[in-house]
Design a protein around this motif. Structure first.
Motif, PDB file in Angstrom:
ATOM      1  N   ALA A 109      -4.938  -2.372  -0.798  1.00 24.22           N
ATOM      2  CA  ALA A 109      -3.994  -3.065  -0.254  1.00 24.22           C
ATOM      3  C   ALA A 109      -4.146  -2.886   1.447  1.00 24.22           C
ATOM      4  O   ALA A 109      -4.257  -3.825   2.269  1.00 24.22           O
ATOM      5  CB  ALA A 109      -2.779  -2.677  -0.522  1.00 24.22           C
ATOM      6  N   PHE A 110      -4.369  -1.807   2.039  1.00 23.00           N
ATOM      7  CA  PHE A 110      -4.984  -1.570   3.165  1.00 23.00           C
ATOM      8  C   PHE A 110      -5.991  -2.356   3.895  1.00 23.00           C
ATOM      9  O   PHE A 110      -5.919  -2.786   4.801  1.00 23.00           O
ATOM     10  CB  PHE A 110      -4.710  -0.027   3.733  1.00 23.00           C
ATOM     11  N   GLY A 150       0.738  -1.208   0.059  1.00 18.89           N
ATOM     12  CA  GLY A 150      -0.115  -0.207  -0.118  1.00 18.89           C
ATOM     13  C   GLY A 150       0.742   1.331   0.086  1.00 18.89           C
ATOM     14  O   GLY A 150       0.654   2.162  -0.669  1.00 18.89           O
ATOM     15  N   GLU A 151       1.960   1.231   1.073  1.00 15.49           N
ATOM     16  CA  GLU A 151       2.756   2.324   0.730  1.00 15.49           C
ATOM     17  C   GLU A 151       3.452   2.452  -0.527  1.00 15.49           C
ATOM     18  O   GLU A 151       3.557   3.801  -0.928  1.00 15.49           O
ATOM     19  CB  GLU A 151       3.827   2.401   1.960  1.00 15.49           C
ATOM     20  N   ALA A 200      -5.167   7.583   2.567  1.00 17.23           N
ATOM     21  CA  ALA A 200      -5.391   7.109   1.050  1.00 17.23           C
ATOM     22  C   ALA A 200      -6.770   7.721   0.687  1.00 17.23           C
ATOM     23  O   ALA A 200      -6.956   8.195  -0.504  1.00 17.23           O
ATOM     24  CB  ALA A 200      -5.378   5.723   0.923  1.00 17.23           C
ATOM     25  N   SER A 230      -5.284   1.997  -5.242  1.00 15.89           N
ATOM     26  CA  SER A 230      -4.606   0.647  -5.212  1.00 15.89           C
ATOM     27  C   SER A 230      -4.115   0.680  -3.688  1.00 15.89           C
ATOM     28  O   SER A 230      -4.201  -0.717  -2.995  1.00 15.89           O
ATOM     29  CB  SER A 230      -3.534   0.317  -6.218  1.00 15.89           C
ATOM     30  N   ALA A 231      -3.809   1.853  -3.131  1.00 13.84           N
ATOM     31  CA  ALA A 231      -3.173   1.825  -1.624  1.00 13.84           C
ATOM     32  C   ALA A 231      -4.326   1.473  -0.530  1.00 13.84           C
ATOM     33  O   ALA A 231      -4.080   0.466   0.183  1.00 13.84           O
ATOM     34  CB  ALA A 231      -2.470   3.115  -1.319  1.00 13.84           C
ATOM     35  N   TYR A 235       2.186   2.145  -3.459  1.00  6.92           N
ATOM     36  CA  TYR A 235       1.089   2.581  -4.258  1.00  6.92           C
ATOM     37  C   TYR A 235       0.928   4.007  -3.934  1.00  6.92           C
ATOM     38  O   TYR A 235       1.052   4.785  -4.923  1.00  6.92           O
ATOM     39  CB  TYR A 235      -0.171   1.920  -3.878  1.00  6.92           C
ATOM     40  N   ARG A 261      -3.812   4.230   7.507  1.00  3.13           N
ATOM     41  CA  ARG A 261      -2.989   4.601   6.102  1.00  3.13           C
ATOM     42  C   ARG A 261      -4.265   4.328   5.155  1.00  3.13           C
ATOM     43  O   ARG A 261      -4.210   5.321   4.097  1.00  3.13           O
ATOM     44  CB  ARG A 261      -1.832   3.455   5.841  1.00  3.13           C
ATOM     45  N   GLN A 262      -5.274   3.799   5.296  1.00  2.00           N
ATOM     46  CA  GLN A 262      -6.515   3.704   4.357  1.00  2.00           C
ATOM     47  C   GLN A 262      -7.166   4.960   4.653  1.00  2.00           C
ATOM     48  O   GLN A 262      -7.641   5.375   3.553  1.00  2.00           O
ATOM     49  CB  GLN A 262      -7.314   2.294   4.788  1.00  2.00           C
TER      50      GLN A 262
END
Length: 148
Positions: free
Chosen positions: A77-78, A62-63, A101, A73-74, A65, A97-98
């Protein structure tokens, strides 16, 4: 102490292919080779889906992305960290992190009215469900910025 045994029950010495694959992905991330790191982490997740490093690999994926300017996309992933490893210790970090994003998606797409409330819900969830996590104070700051 006795030698630790790998997933197949055979003794392991030094980093096995699993650890080596994860470390290679992380090395590529650290050296800013994000596309290569994405390929390596995806390969790692295919080959070692039940690895103790799998949730970490998804976070770094994710990072990568995010660093490439692909917050959609990040966010996926999160979200996968939360869905696939709900009992893992990376959930508050992945949620945070999501949320970041989602804010980025809102800014980039000009649809902040859609994405800010979604991010707010995620930050709220961290504060309510993971109040003792390292991410809780940061989630509170994000909530203040978003105006709860």
């Amino acid at each position: 102490p006795p030698a630790s045994s790998g997933p197949s029950g055979t003794p392991t010495s030094g980093p096995g292919p699993e650890v080596a694959a994860y470390e290679e992905g992380f090395r590529l991330y650290r050296t800013e080779h994000y596309a290569d790191a994405i390929a390596r982490f995806n390969e790692f997740l295919q080959n070692f889906p039940s690895s103790e490093y799998a949730d970490n690999a998804l976070i770094w994926l994710g990072e990568c992305y995010l660093k490439q300017g692909d917050p959609v996309s990040a966010a996926v992933a999160f979200e996968d960290v939360v869905k696939k490893y709900p009992e893992g210790n990376k959930v508050p970090d992945a949620l945070y992190r999501q949320g970041i994003a989602l804010l980025e998606i809102g800014t980039k797409s000009g649809k902040e009215a859609t994405f800010r409330p979604a991010a707010r819900q995620i930050f709220k969830r961290i504060v309510e469900q993971y109040p003792d996590s390292e991410r809780a104070p940061e989630a509170r700051r994000q909530l203040e910025k978003l105006g709860t």
